[in-house]
Design an enzyme around this catalytic site. Structure first.
Site, mmCIF file in Angstrom:
data_model
loop_
_atom_site.group_PDB
_atom_site.id
_atom_site.type_symbol
_atom_site.label_atom_id
_atom_site.label_comp_id
_atom_site.label_asym_id
_atom_site.label_seq_id
_atom_site.Cartn_x
_atom_site.Cartn_y
_atom_site.Cartn_z
ATOM 1 N N LYS A 124 0.867 -1.193 0.000
ATOM 2 C CA LYS A 124 0.000 0.000 0.000
ATOM 3 C C LYS A 124 0.890 1.225 0.000
ATOM 4 C CE LYS A 124 -4.422 1.005 0.141
ATOM 5 N NZ LYS A 124 -5.559 0.198 -0.308
ATOM 6 N N ASP A 164 -6.926 4.206 -4.611
ATOM 7 C CA ASP A 164 -7.622 4.069 -3.328
ATOM 8 C C ASP A 164 -8.241 5.459 -3.098
ATOM 9 O OD1 ASP A 164 -7.815 2.073 -0.850
ATOM 10 O OD2 ASP A 164 -7.522 4.041 0.010
HETATM 11 P P1 NDP Z 1 -12.711 7.728 -3.166
HETATM 12 O O1 NDP Z 1 -11.648 8.746 -2.997
HETATM 13 O O2 NDP Z 1 -13.270 7.495 -4.513
HETATM 14 O O3 NDP Z 1 -13.892 8.037 -2.150
HETATM 15 C C1 NDP Z 1 -13.661 8.042 -0.768
HETATM 16 C C2 NDP Z 1 -14.919 8.448 -0.054
HETATM 17 O O4 NDP Z 1 -14.761 8.366 1.355
HETATM 18 C C3 NDP Z 1 -15.266 9.859 -0.311
HETATM 19 O O5 NDP Z 1 -16.632 10.026 -0.148
HETATM 20 C C4 NDP Z 1 -14.446 10.514 0.794
HETATM 21 O O6 NDP Z 1 -14.725 11.809 1.056
HETATM 22 C C5 NDP Z 1 -14.771 9.660 1.959
HETATM 23 N N1 NDP Z 1 -13.749 9.802 2.984
HETATM 24 C C6 NDP Z 1 -12.425 9.524 2.900
HETATM 25 N N2 NDP Z 1 -11.808 9.770 4.049
HETATM 26 C C7 NDP Z 1 -12.748 10.235 4.878
HETATM 27 C C8 NDP Z 1 -12.723 10.657 6.201
HETATM 28 N N3 NDP Z 1 -11.582 10.668 6.924
HETATM 29 N N4 NDP Z 1 -13.900 11.030 6.756
HETATM 30 C C9 NDP Z 1 -15.045 11.002 6.042
HETATM 31 N N5 NDP Z 1 -15.119 10.608 4.768
HETATM 32 C C10 NDP Z 1 -14.001 10.238 4.203
HETATM 33 O O7 NDP Z 1 -12.143 6.376 -2.552
HETATM 34 P P2 NDP Z 1 -12.642 4.895 -2.767
HETATM 35 O O8 NDP Z 1 -14.094 4.854 -3.021
HETATM 36 O O9 NDP Z 1 -11.718 4.280 -3.736
HETATM 37 O O10 NDP Z 1 -12.334 4.240 -1.346
HETATM 38 C C11 NDP Z 1 -13.311 4.146 -0.309
HETATM 39 C C12 NDP Z 1 -12.943 3.023 0.653
HETATM 40 O O11 NDP Z 1 -12.888 1.788 -0.062
HETATM 41 C C13 NDP Z 1 -11.587 3.158 1.327
HETATM 42 O O12 NDP Z 1 -11.645 2.559 2.610
HETATM 43 C C14 NDP Z 1 -10.679 2.308 0.439
HETATM 44 O O13 NDP Z 1 -9.535 1.866 1.137
HETATM 45 C C15 NDP Z 1 -11.617 1.168 0.116
HETATM 46 N N6 NDP Z 1 -11.303 0.376 -1.058
HETATM 47 C C16 NDP Z 1 -11.085 0.939 -2.285
HETATM 48 C C17 NDP Z 1 -10.831 0.140 -3.383
HETATM 49 C C18 NDP Z 1 -10.653 0.704 -4.747
HETATM 50 O O14 NDP Z 1 -10.430 -0.073 -5.650
HETATM 51 N N7 NDP Z 1 -10.767 2.000 -4.962
HETATM 52 C C19 NDP Z 1 -10.734 -1.309 -3.250
HETATM 53 C C20 NDP Z 1 -11.035 -1.812 -1.942
HETATM 54 C C21 NDP Z 1 -11.293 -0.981 -0.898
HETATM 55 P P3 NDP Z 1 -13.420 12.749 1.083
HETATM 56 O O15 NDP Z 1 -12.868 12.747 -0.302
HETATM 57 O O16 NDP Z 1 -14.011 13.981 1.457
HETATM 58 O O17 NDP Z 1 -12.488 12.292 2.105
HETATM 59 O O1 2IT Z 2 -7.931 -1.602 -0.861
HETATM 60 C C1 2IT Z 2 -7.826 -2.098 -1.998
HETATM 61 O O2 2IT Z 2 -7.959 -3.314 -2.186
HETATM 62 C C2 2IT Z 2 -7.575 -1.209 -3.131
HETATM 63 N N1 2IT Z 2 -7.521 0.003 -2.936
HETATM 64 C C3 2IT Z 2 -7.364 -1.767 -4.499
HETATM 65 C C4 2IT Z 2 -5.945 -2.215 -4.693
HETATM 66 C C5 2IT Z 2 -5.578 -2.628 -6.075
HETATM 67 O O3 2IT Z 2 -4.384 -2.930 -6.255
HETATM 68 O O4 2IT Z 2 -6.420 -2.664 -6.976
#
Ligand code: NDP
Ligand code: 2IT
Length: 443
Positions: A124, A164
């Site tokens: 990560k 992420d």
């Molecule tokens: P995005 O940046 O697309 O969206 C993140 C969302 O979460 C936004 O709404 C963001 O608002 C909010 N957020 C982030 N930090 C905070 C905080 N401290 N307090 C309140 N809201 C918060 O990210 P993703 O959708 O990609 O990721 C969301 C979650 O999913 C994370 O936990 C990530 O680790 C997990 N994830 C992502 C994957 C991927 O492929 N993208 C795969 C597996 C898991 P803001 O921008 O205002 O912070």
């Molecule tokens: O938390 C996760 O699994 C991710 N943000 C996706 C990682 C990836 O390599 O696609």
């Protein structure tokens, strides 16, 4: 050694890393019995080795804003474990990013990637960069500066980053452009790429789709599905967007989204143009979900999270520790039957305890959100083959992988008619990595 002493040792070695210790404790509690009864694991000190990253890289990221002011952020890459494949995991750009958060995410990624059945190790990275209010050019210059150091540590067979929080298709594009220029090679060194330059169909939707496929399998164990279910989603980013689409497709109704400013409640359901509007909110760099309420005239609840709304299913998709004990109690009281983590570790340990004690269906992120990285693995396969699979081919593979993860959780986590998906996912993910580490000797 007793489990308590082992955990004390990890805590003493990693002070001021609460999120990392939280993630370690959960895994160690699940696997301790198997570990402790296996002399080969103990003799090779597998657990001591698995909680120590193979390598931690920290670097300076200087960049110049549109007004000519110089900024300095901190960049990181945690290369945690490469026993079953190249380091693989996302990059997070968010002001809250620190070593503890990235080590927790890298640690989780080891077991999540193992569960996908694909050959990927755990890693990560990210930065404390804040994109809020920044222009596209500022984001581009930041990404270029970040990659001007990261490029020397990664490679298609070494370490393959992805997105992420705060890192989506736009950022992956800028990062890839700089990597390609510096290395003078066109390779699949990043995933989540654009479709015209090596990306995979379905990757943008994959985490949300996968989480809903997984939740659907969980509901299936009770003879239920998403049809006519009211669903709470938190966040409004990439994962939330994919989840909302798939819930709609399966006949459920999503009534909430959330951001750092509060949550919106749309009792008619988030469908059609409203789903597309989520992409605009994410790309605006404004960081407010209230924009949705202003656009569509629905309720906005400032400063709160959505868990007080009555629902059948909840899929937290924002960030870690966003669903607390009292939220879990509220969900149970309101008749919620299933919680699947779309985000990484959104439920606190106290919340998980409440959900599991109430015997409602609960799946941890490393199982439920593994569809994102699994599809990254499929993107790597396509890049190696120099070939692209159709949308349907990728989706079918994703479905099979999510079903397989559900089966593994049941295999290792079911007892007396209840599946402990936390235990099941941790044990299944751990066994494969631990056995690979044994095979490789003490390295
Ligand atoms: P995005 O940046 O697309 O969206 C993140 C969302 O979460 C936004 O709404 C963001 O608002 C909010 N957020 C982030 N930090 C905070 C905080 N401290 N307090 C309140 N809201 C918060 O990210 P993703 O959708 O990609 O990721 C969301 C979650 O999913 C994370 O936990 C990530 O680790 C997990 N994830 C992502 C994957 C991927 O492929 N993208 C795969 C597996 C898991 P803001 O921008 O205002 O912070
Ligand atoms: O938390 C996760 O699994 C991710 N943000 C996706 C990682 C990836 O390599 O696609």
């Amino acid at each position: 050694m007793k489990m308590h002493d082992f955990l004390e040792g990890v805590a003493a070695k990693n002070p001021a890393q609460p999120e990392f210790l939280q993630a370690v404790k959960e895994v160690v509690e699940s696997v301790w019995e198997i570990y402790d009864s296996n002399p080969r694991f103990k003799q090779a000190k597998i657990l001591d080795r698995i909680v120590e990253p193979e390598r931690v890289i920290m670097f300076r990221v200087p960049w110049v804003d549109d007004r000519g002011e110089v900024h300095v952020n901190r960049g990181y890459r945690i290369e945690f474990n490469s026993a079953i494949g190249p380091y693989k995991g996302g990059l997070r750009f968010h002001p809250s990013v620190n070593l503890s958060i990235l080590k927790f995410l890298g640690f989780e990624q080891i077991f999540k990637n193992s569960l996908t059945t694909l050959p990927m190790g755990g890693g990560k990275g990210g930065s404390d960069f804040n994109a809020k209010g920044r222009s596209d050019y500022e984001i581009m210059r930041f990404c270029q500066s970040f990659m001007s150091e990261l490029f020397r540590h990664i490679g298609p067979n070494t370490d393959v980053p992805a997105g992420d929080i705060g890192v989506g298709g736009r950022e992956i594009g800028y990062l890839f452009g700089m990597y390609k220029k510096l290395v003078n090679e066109f390779t699949g060194v990043l995933t989540g790429k654009g479709l015209n330059w090596g990306g995979s169909l379905i990757r943008p939707e994959a985490t949300g789709f996968g989480a809903v496929y997984f939740a659907n399998s969980m509901l299936g164990t009770k003879g239920e599905g998403f049809e006519n279910k009211t669903v709470l989603v938190s966040g409004f980013g990439n994962v939330a967007w994919g989840a909302v689409q798939k819930i709609n497709e399966l006949g459920g109704k999503v009534v909430t989204l959330s951001g750092p400013d509060g949550y919106i409640y749309d009792k008619e359901g988030i469908t059609g143009d409203k789903v597309e509007f989520m992409l605009e909110m994410r790309a605006s760099n404004r960081d407010t979900v209230k924009d949705y309420a202003d656009e569509f005239g629905v309720d906005f609840v400032a400063g709160k999270r959505p868990w007080e709304v009555k629902c059948d299913v909840a899929i937290p998709c924002a960030t870690q520790n966003e669903l607390l004990r009292e939220d879990a109690e509220m969900l149970v009281k309101n008749g919620c039957i299933c919680v699947a983590e779309g985000a990484n570790m959104p439920c606190t340990p106290e919340a998980v305890e409440v959900l599991q004690e109430s015997k409602i269906l609960f799946a941890p992120g490393k199982a439920a959100n593994a569809g994102g990285v699994a599809t990254s693995g499929l993107e790597m396969s396509q890049n190696s083959l120099r070939f692209n699979w159709s949308r349907d081919e990728v989706d079918q593979k994703l479905k099979v992988i999510m079903k397989n993860i559900h089966d593994q959780c049941e295999l290792y986590g079911s007892k007396d008619g209840y599946t402990d998906y936390v235990k099941g996912a941790n044990i299944a993910g751990f066994m494969k990595v631990a056995n690979a580490m044994l095979d490789h000797g003490i390295v």
